[in-house]
Design an enzyme around this catalytic site. Sequence first.
Site, PDB file in Angstrom:
ATOM      1  N   GLY A   1     -29.136  11.531 -10.930  1.00  0.00           N
ATOM      2  CA  GLY A   1     -27.736  11.988 -10.845  1.00  0.00           C
ATOM      3  C   GLY A   1     -27.120  12.159 -12.209  1.00  0.00           C
ATOM      4  N   ASN A   2     -25.826  12.305 -12.260  1.00  0.00           N
ATOM      5  CA  ASN A   2     -25.135  12.404 -13.543  1.00  0.00           C
ATOM      6  C   ASN A   2     -23.785  11.691 -13.450  1.00  0.00           C
ATOM      7  OD1 ASN A   2     -23.005  14.419 -12.788  1.00  0.00           O
ATOM      8  ND2 ASN A   2     -24.847  15.625 -12.308  1.00  0.00           N
ATOM      9  N   ARG A   3     -23.096  11.652 -14.576  1.00  0.00           N
ATOM     10  CA  ARG A   3     -21.903  10.804 -14.659  1.00  0.00           C
ATOM     11  C   ARG A   3     -20.617  11.491 -14.194  1.00  0.00           C
ATOM     12  NH1 ARG A   3     -22.610   6.372 -18.030  1.00  0.00           N
ATOM     13  NH2 ARG A   3     -24.551   6.393 -19.221  1.00  0.00           N
ATOM     14  N   SER A   4     -20.678  12.694 -13.697  1.00  0.00           N
ATOM     15  CA  SER A   4     -19.443  13.399 -13.336  1.00  0.00           C
ATOM     16  C   SER A   4     -18.708  12.677 -12.197  1.00  0.00           C
ATOM     17  CB  SER A   4     -19.778  14.833 -12.901  1.00  0.00           C
ATOM     18  OG  SER A   4     -18.593  15.481 -12.525  1.00  0.00           O
TER      19      SER A   4
ATOM     20  N   ALA B   1     -20.941  19.182 -11.994  1.00  0.00           N
ATOM     21  CA  ALA B   1     -22.128  19.046 -12.843  1.00  0.00           C
ATOM     22  C   ALA B   1     -23.334  19.196 -11.926  1.00  0.00           C
ATOM     23  CB  ALA B   1     -22.115  17.692 -13.528  1.00  0.00           C
TER      24      ALA B   1
END
Length: 412
Positions: A220-223, A287
């Site tokens: 995943g990502n931090r958005s 994102a």
Amino acid sequence: MESYVFRVRGETVDKPKVVLGVSGGIAAYKACELLRRLTESGHDVRVVPTAAALHFVGEATWSALSGHPVSTEVWSDVHEVPHVRIGQEADLVVVAPATADMLAKAAHGMADDLLTNTLLTARCPVVFAPAMHTEMWEHPATRANVATLRDRGAVVIDPAVGRLTGVDTGKGRLPDPAEIFEVCRRVLARGVTAPDLAGRHVVVSAGGTREPLDPVRFLGNRSSGKQGYALARTAAARGARVTLIAANTGLPDPAGVDVVRVGTAVQLREAVLKAAPDADAVVMAAAVADFRPSAYATGKIKKKDGEEPEPIVLVRNPDVLAEISADRARAGQVVVGFAAETDDVLANGRTKLRRKGCDLLVVNEVGERRTFGSEENEAVVLGADGSETPVPYGPKEALAETVWDLVARRFG
Ligand SMILES: Cc1cc2nc3c(=O)[nH]c(=O)nc-3n(C[C@H](O)[C@H](O)[C@H](O)COP(=O)(O)O)c2cc1C
């Protein structure tokens, strides 16, 4: 709650005058929470209920919470001409809940009580937050009344989907009072009586996609989704119909916005392609993962004693921004991308704008403690026409307003 200073019609006002109209729906009790938010954040609120609204919440409650006398009809305090004065003096009128009956009266200019008189004398922005059973909301008469009000410049917030009076569920629920408050705050701050995105459909993606490895793990990502939600909220307050495609966000649904929830990049692509055909603008603030694991393990991947883990092999995800930029679903559609860069921010942004083929690219610098999850953002909006619009460090909603200013200019 923090109080703040507003600029209303170009002038600084520290206590904007708000008329809270309450019509006779079961959700009238929720207007008490909206009233509390408005008064605690420094607004001078005059409540104007209808006679039917008083069947749900009594005069004493409105009067005590607002600090003003309350009347439903034009025959009280006649020497003060309240049927004209309350509307004339208002900086904002918000009707929550707005019944089907109130929408009909407002659309046809009827004036048989204090609230309907106030709606005719007000020259400030007007927000309606309708709440009713789905059948009433979907009836052609109500649809026509809502269209008339929107054509005249009112902001009519679409109701939320959920539990209605009784046991049934559907579209028709009053949105969360905190979200109605956000719409009021934004409409008031802009202070325009003709919302510039009225009649437009905009699609906004928000959050970050998650690419599953097995049933419990993902890449995943931090958005956080906050920038996309700010875009959705500000567009709704400027009169747009908004479809928000939310990838893994834990934020409350913005008032009047259709929220479509997705998980992966592939699901996000499907949702965007489904919503885009009648969209005037698509803003891709989510994102979206560039890569996903090539294989998905249907059972949890286990540690094996004495064995190194299998390497994760990645494959490319579809490039949704490039795809919708290349194949515009309709002529004149404006496509906006976001680029999060950690270094060489502007140079990388210019290259990316050309490669993606979108009209505007919002470029910002990100890092572990910058932008992701925070309430603020700083960016430069690059235009395919060579323009550069710097947006100084500030609330994400300020960046959102700039994006919509630039999009609205491209609508012509
Ligand atoms: C228990 C009850 C709940 C109601 N809820 C709603 C509602 O949520 N939305 C609506 O449009 N009308 C609702 N109505 C009908 C309105 O109260 C009715 O149309 C009334 O004439 C509205 O008057 P007003 O628009 O002047 O407030 C409800 C009526 C009752 C008895």
